[in-house]
Design a protein around this motif. Structure first.
Motif, PDB file in Angstrom:
ATOM      1  N   VAL A  32       0.837  -1.194   0.000  1.00  0.00           N
ATOM      2  CA  VAL A  32       0.000   0.000   0.000  1.00  0.00           C
ATOM      3  C   VAL A  32       0.872   1.244   0.000  1.00  0.00           C
ATOM      4  CG1 VAL A  32      -1.770   1.258   1.271  1.00  0.00           C
ATOM      5  CG2 VAL A  32      -1.801  -1.235   1.245  1.00  0.00           C
ATOM      6  N   ASN A  33       0.519   2.183  -0.845  1.00  0.00           N
ATOM      7  CA  ASN A  33       1.242   3.448  -0.897  1.00  0.00           C
ATOM      8  C   ASN A  33       0.726   4.394   0.171  1.00  0.00           C
ATOM      9  OD1 ASN A  33       2.412   2.326  -3.107  1.00  0.00           O
ATOM     10  ND2 ASN A  33       1.250   3.533  -4.580  1.00  0.00           N
ATOM     11  N   ASP A  90      -8.421  12.589  -1.342  1.00  0.00           N
ATOM     12  CA  ASP A  90      -9.389  11.494  -1.323  1.00  0.00           C
ATOM     13  C   ASP A  90      -8.839  10.380  -2.204  1.00  0.00           C
ATOM     14  OD1 ASP A  90      -9.931  12.124  -3.955  1.00  0.00           O
ATOM     15  OD2 ASP A  90     -11.859  13.070  -3.537  1.00  0.00           O
ATOM     16  N   GLU A  91      -9.673   9.390  -2.518  1.00  0.00           N
ATOM     17  CA  GLU A  91      -9.148   8.236  -3.264  1.00  0.00           C
ATOM     18  C   GLU A  91      -8.751   8.587  -4.701  1.00  0.00           C
ATOM     19  OE1 GLU A  91     -12.016   5.113  -3.306  1.00  0.00           O
ATOM     20  OE2 GLU A  91     -13.697   6.477  -3.592  1.00  0.00           O
ATOM     21  N   THR A  92      -9.189   9.747  -5.193  1.00  0.00           N
ATOM     22  CA  THR A  92      -8.824  10.120  -6.561  1.00  0.00           C
ATOM     23  C   THR A  92      -7.508  10.895  -6.617  1.00  0.00           C
ATOM     24  OG1 THR A  92     -10.002  12.233  -6.536  1.00  0.00           O
ATOM     25  CG2 THR A  92     -11.262  10.286  -7.205  1.00  0.00           C
ATOM     26  N   GLY A  93      -7.056  11.441  -5.491  1.00  0.00           N
ATOM     27  CA  GLY A  93      -5.801  12.170  -5.499  1.00  0.00           C
ATOM     28  C   GLY A  93      -5.701  13.193  -4.388  1.00  0.00           C
ATOM     29  N   THR A  94      -4.669  14.020  -4.504  1.00  0.00           N
ATOM     30  CA  THR A  94      -4.388  15.030  -3.493  1.00  0.00           C
ATOM     31  C   THR A  94      -4.174  16.372  -4.182  1.00  0.00           C
ATOM     32  OG1 THR A  94      -3.315  13.366  -2.117  1.00  0.00           O
ATOM     33  CG2 THR A  94      -2.794  15.648  -1.620  1.00  0.00           C
ATOM     34  N   TRP A  95      -4.715  17.415  -3.595  1.00  0.00           N
ATOM     35  CA  TRP A  95      -4.553  18.741  -4.185  1.00  0.00           C
ATOM     36  C   TRP A  95      -4.565  19.811  -3.096  1.00  0.00           C
ATOM     37  CZ3 TRP A  95      -8.887  15.817  -4.012  1.00  0.00           C
ATOM     38  CH2 TRP A  95     -10.040  16.397  -3.484  1.00  0.00           C
ATOM     39  N   VAL A 151      -3.949  18.181  -9.258  1.00  0.00           N
ATOM     40  CA  VAL A 151      -4.123  16.932  -8.514  1.00  0.00           C
ATOM     41  C   VAL A 151      -2.971  15.973  -8.796  1.00  0.00           C
ATOM     42  CG1 VAL A 151      -5.673  14.968  -8.112  1.00  0.00           C
ATOM     43  CG2 VAL A 151      -6.625  17.217  -8.663  1.00  0.00           C
ATOM     44  N   ILE A 152      -2.429  15.394  -7.748  1.00  0.00           N
ATOM     45  CA  ILE A 152      -1.457  14.306  -7.927  1.00  0.00           C
ATOM     46  C   ILE A 152      -2.096  13.021  -7.424  1.00  0.00           C
ATOM     47  CG2 ILE A 152       0.593  15.785  -7.790  1.00  0.00           C
ATOM     48  CD1 ILE A 152       1.006  14.552  -4.898  1.00  0.00           C
ATOM     49  N   ASN A 153      -1.754  11.914  -8.054  1.00  0.00           N
ATOM     50  CA  ASN A 153      -2.314  10.631  -7.601  1.00  0.00           C
ATOM     51  C   ASN A 153      -1.405   9.441  -7.882  1.00  0.00           C
ATOM     52  OD1 ASN A 153      -2.652  10.405 -10.363  1.00  0.00           O
ATOM     53  ND2 ASN A 153      -4.814  10.912 -10.307  1.00  0.00           N
ATOM     54  N   LYS A 154      -0.124   9.713  -8.173  1.00  0.00           N
ATOM     55  CA  LYS A 154       0.785   8.614  -8.482  1.00  0.00           C
ATOM     56  C   LYS A 154       2.094   8.763  -7.711  1.00  0.00           C
ATOM     57  CE  LYS A 154      -0.475   7.592 -13.273  1.00  0.00           C
ATOM     58  NZ  LYS A 154      -0.909   8.729 -14.065  1.00  0.00           N
ATOM     59  N   VAL A 155       2.743   7.626  -7.482  1.00  0.00           N
ATOM     60  CA  VAL A 155       4.093   7.651  -6.920  1.00  0.00           C
ATOM     61  C   VAL A 155       4.992   8.320  -7.954  1.00  0.00           C
ATOM     62  CG1 VAL A 155       6.046   6.240  -6.154  1.00  0.00           C
ATOM     63  CG2 VAL A 155       3.719   5.572  -5.564  1.00  0.00           C
ATOM     64  N   GLY A 156       5.810   9.265  -7.515  1.00  0.00           N
ATOM     65  CA  GLY A 156       6.684   9.979  -8.441  1.00  0.00           C
ATOM     66  C   GLY A 156       6.216  11.400  -8.711  1.00  0.00           C
ATOM     67  N   ILE A 191      -0.076   9.107   5.591  1.00  0.00           N
ATOM     68  CA  ILE A 191      -1.414   8.514   5.615  1.00  0.00           C
ATOM     69  C   ILE A 191      -1.501   7.388   4.588  1.00  0.00           C
ATOM     70  CG2 ILE A 191      -3.894   9.015   5.539  1.00  0.00           C
ATOM     71  CD1 ILE A 191      -1.679  11.970   5.258  1.00  0.00           C
ATOM     72  N   PRO A 192      -1.833   6.151   5.042  1.00  0.00           N
ATOM     73  CA  PRO A 192      -2.038   5.079   4.065  1.00  0.00           C
ATOM     74  C   PRO A 192      -3.167   5.456   3.106  1.00  0.00           C
ATOM     75  CG  PRO A 192      -1.935   4.193   6.295  1.00  0.00           C
ATOM     76  CD  PRO A 192      -2.019   5.695   6.424  1.00  0.00           C
ATOM     77  N   VAL A 193      -2.967   5.172   1.836  1.00  0.00           N
ATOM     78  CA  VAL A 193      -3.935   5.577   0.813  1.00  0.00           C
ATOM     79  C   VAL A 193      -5.333   5.020   1.082  1.00  0.00           C
ATOM     80  CG1 VAL A 193      -4.494   5.289  -1.643  1.00  0.00           C
ATOM     81  CG2 VAL A 193      -2.219   6.023  -0.962  1.00  0.00           C
ATOM     82  N   LYS A 194      -5.404   3.822   1.692  1.00  0.00           N
ATOM     83  CA  LYS A 194      -6.721   3.221   1.967  1.00  0.00           C
ATOM     84  C   LYS A 194      -7.550   4.050   2.944  1.00  0.00           C
ATOM     85  CE  LYS A 194      -4.718   0.133   5.388  1.00  0.00           C
ATOM     86  NZ  LYS A 194      -4.249  -1.218   5.659  1.00  0.00           N
ATOM     87  N   GLU A 195      -6.881   4.927   3.700  1.00  0.00           N
ATOM     88  CA  GLU A 195      -7.614   5.790   4.631  1.00  0.00           C
ATOM     89  C   GLU A 195      -8.157   7.034   3.953  1.00  0.00           C
ATOM     90  OE1 GLU A 195      -5.406   6.640   8.191  1.00  0.00           O
ATOM     91  OE2 GLU A 195      -4.965   4.517   8.509  1.00  0.00           O
ATOM     92  N   LEU A 196      -7.887   7.142   2.651  1.00  0.00           N
ATOM     93  CA  LEU A 196      -8.328   8.329   1.918  1.00  0.00           C
ATOM     94  C   LEU A 196      -9.601   8.058   1.127  1.00  0.00           C
ATOM     95  CD1 LEU A 196      -4.852   9.563   0.652  1.00  0.00           C
ATOM     96  CD2 LEU A 196      -6.111  10.383   2.630  1.00  0.00           C
TER      97      LEU A 196
END
Ligand SMILES: [Zn+2]
Length: 127
Positions: A33-34, A74-79, A95-100, A48-53
Protein backbone atom coordinates in the motif's frame (compact mmCIF):
# COMPACT_ATOMS: atom_id res chain seq x y z
CA UNK A 1 35.61 -28.43 -7.19
CA UNK A 2 35.41 -27.98 -10.95
CA UNK A 3 32.14 -27.01 -12.54
CA UNK A 4 31.02 -29.04 -15.51
CA UNK A 5 29.09 -27.49 -18.36
CA UNK A 6 25.96 -29.30 -17.18
CA UNK A 7 26.30 -27.84 -13.69
CA UNK A 8 26.52 -24.32 -15.07
CA UNK A 9 23.38 -24.84 -17.18
CA UNK A 10 21.50 -26.12 -14.13
CA UNK A 11 22.74 -23.15 -12.12
CA UNK A 12 21.57 -20.72 -14.82
CA UNK A 13 18.14 -22.38 -14.97
CA UNK A 14 17.85 -22.21 -11.17
CA UNK A 15 18.80 -18.54 -11.09
CA UNK A 16 16.29 -17.82 -13.85
CA UNK A 17 13.57 -19.74 -12.01
CA UNK A 18 14.24 -17.92 -8.77
CA UNK A 19 14.32 -14.61 -10.63
CA UNK A 20 11.01 -15.37 -12.30
CA UNK A 21 9.44 -16.38 -8.98
CA UNK A 22 10.80 -13.23 -7.36
CA UNK A 23 9.45 -11.09 -10.20
CA UNK A 24 5.99 -12.67 -9.97
CA UNK A 25 5.73 -12.33 -6.22
CA UNK A 26 7.29 -8.98 -5.64
CA UNK A 27 6.98 -7.00 -8.81
CA UNK A 28 3.94 -7.95 -10.85
CA UNK A 29 1.72 -8.86 -7.88
CA UNK A 30 2.71 -5.83 -5.92
CA UNK A 31 0.21 -5.39 -3.10
CA UNK A 32 2.17 -2.95 -1.00
CA UNK A 33 0.00 0.00 0.00
CA UNK A 34 1.24 3.45 -0.90
CA UNK A 35 1.21 6.27 1.59
CA UNK A 36 0.51 9.93 1.14
CA UNK A 37 3.36 11.86 2.74
CA UNK A 38 3.22 15.50 3.78
CA UNK A 39 6.55 17.04 4.72
CA UNK A 40 6.90 20.39 6.39
CA UNK A 41 10.27 22.07 6.74
CA UNK A 42 12.11 18.89 5.79
CA UNK A 43 10.49 16.53 8.27
CA UNK A 44 7.46 14.28 7.95
CA UNK A 45 4.32 16.04 9.12
CA UNK A 46 1.89 13.26 8.22
CA UNK A 47 1.99 9.86 6.59
CA UNK A 48 -1.41 8.51 5.61
CA UNK A 49 -2.04 5.08 4.07
CA UNK A 50 -3.93 5.58 0.81
CA UNK A 51 -6.72 3.22 1.97
CA UNK A 52 -7.61 5.79 4.63
CA UNK A 53 -8.33 8.33 1.92
CA UNK A 54 -11.54 6.65 0.75
CA UNK A 55 -13.27 9.45 2.61
CA UNK A 56 -12.10 12.94 1.71
CA UNK A 57 -9.67 14.37 4.25
CA UNK A 58 -8.51 17.89 4.91
CA UNK A 59 -5.12 18.72 6.35
CA UNK A 60 -4.92 22.27 7.61
CA UNK A 61 -1.42 23.41 8.50
CA UNK A 62 -0.72 26.81 10.03
CA UNK A 63 2.63 28.58 9.74
CA UNK A 64 4.29 31.17 11.96
CA UNK A 65 3.89 34.02 9.47
CA UNK A 66 0.06 33.87 9.44
CA UNK A 67 0.15 31.70 6.37
CA UNK A 68 -1.66 28.42 6.06
CA UNK A 69 -2.19 25.59 3.64
CA UNK A 70 -5.25 23.41 3.20
CA UNK A 71 -4.44 20.08 1.60
CA UNK A 72 -7.32 17.90 0.49
CA UNK A 73 -7.01 14.24 -0.34
CA UNK A 74 -9.39 11.49 -1.32
CA UNK A 75 -9.15 8.24 -3.26
CA UNK A 76 -8.82 10.12 -6.56
CA UNK A 77 -5.80 12.17 -5.50
CA UNK A 78 -4.39 15.03 -3.49
CA UNK A 79 -4.55 18.74 -4.19
CA UNK A 80 -4.16 22.15 -2.56
CA UNK A 81 -7.61 23.43 -1.67
CA UNK A 82 -6.49 26.75 -0.24
CA UNK A 83 -3.14 28.34 0.53
CA UNK A 84 -1.59 31.63 1.51
CA UNK A 85 1.47 31.58 -0.66
CA UNK A 86 3.16 34.27 -2.82
CA UNK A 87 3.44 32.28 -6.03
CA UNK A 88 0.67 29.67 -5.58
CA UNK A 89 2.65 27.28 -7.76
CA UNK A 90 1.62 24.51 -5.38
CA UNK A 91 -2.06 25.14 -6.08
CA UNK A 92 -1.42 25.37 -9.83
CA UNK A 93 0.16 21.90 -9.75
CA UNK A 94 -3.36 20.49 -9.54
CA UNK A 95 -4.12 16.93 -8.51
CA UNK A 96 -1.46 14.31 -7.93
CA UNK A 97 -2.31 10.63 -7.60
CA UNK A 98 0.79 8.61 -8.48
CA UNK A 99 4.09 7.65 -6.92
CA UNK A 100 6.68 9.98 -8.44
CA UNK A 101 4.41 13.02 -8.60
CA UNK A 102 4.62 15.75 -6.02
CA UNK A 103 3.30 19.12 -4.96
CA UNK A 104 5.92 21.52 -3.68
CA UNK A 105 5.24 24.78 -1.90
CA UNK A 106 8.64 26.43 -1.62
CA UNK A 107 7.52 29.57 0.27
CA UNK A 108 5.88 27.45 2.99
CA UNK A 109 8.43 24.61 2.79
CA UNK A 110 5.78 21.97 2.16
CA UNK A 111 6.31 18.87 0.03
CA UNK A 112 3.51 16.41 -0.70
CA UNK A 113 4.05 13.08 -2.45
CA UNK A 114 3.03 9.44 -2.61
CA UNK A 115 5.41 6.71 -1.53
CA UNK A 116 5.40 3.00 -2.21
CA UNK A 117 6.43 0.52 -4.86
CA UNK A 118 5.51 1.45 -8.39
CA UNK A 119 3.35 -1.19 -10.04
CA UNK A 120 4.67 -1.79 -13.57
CA UNK A 121 2.54 -0.13 -16.21
CA UNK A 122 0.40 -2.83 -17.81
CA UNK A 123 -0.13 -0.58 -20.85
CA UNK A 124 3.52 -0.89 -21.86
CA UNK A 125 3.20 -4.64 -22.34
CA UNK A 126 0.32 -4.26 -24.78
CA UNK A 127 2.33 -2.19 -27.26
ZN1 LIG B 1 2.75 27.51 -2.53
Amino acid sequence: MKLKKGDIIIAVILIAAVGFWFYNNYVSNNTEVNNLVIEVNGSTYKKIPVKELKKEQLFHIEFENNRHIDIKADETGTWIEDVICPDKLCQKTGVINKVGQNIVCLPNKVVIYYEGNVVPEVDNVAY
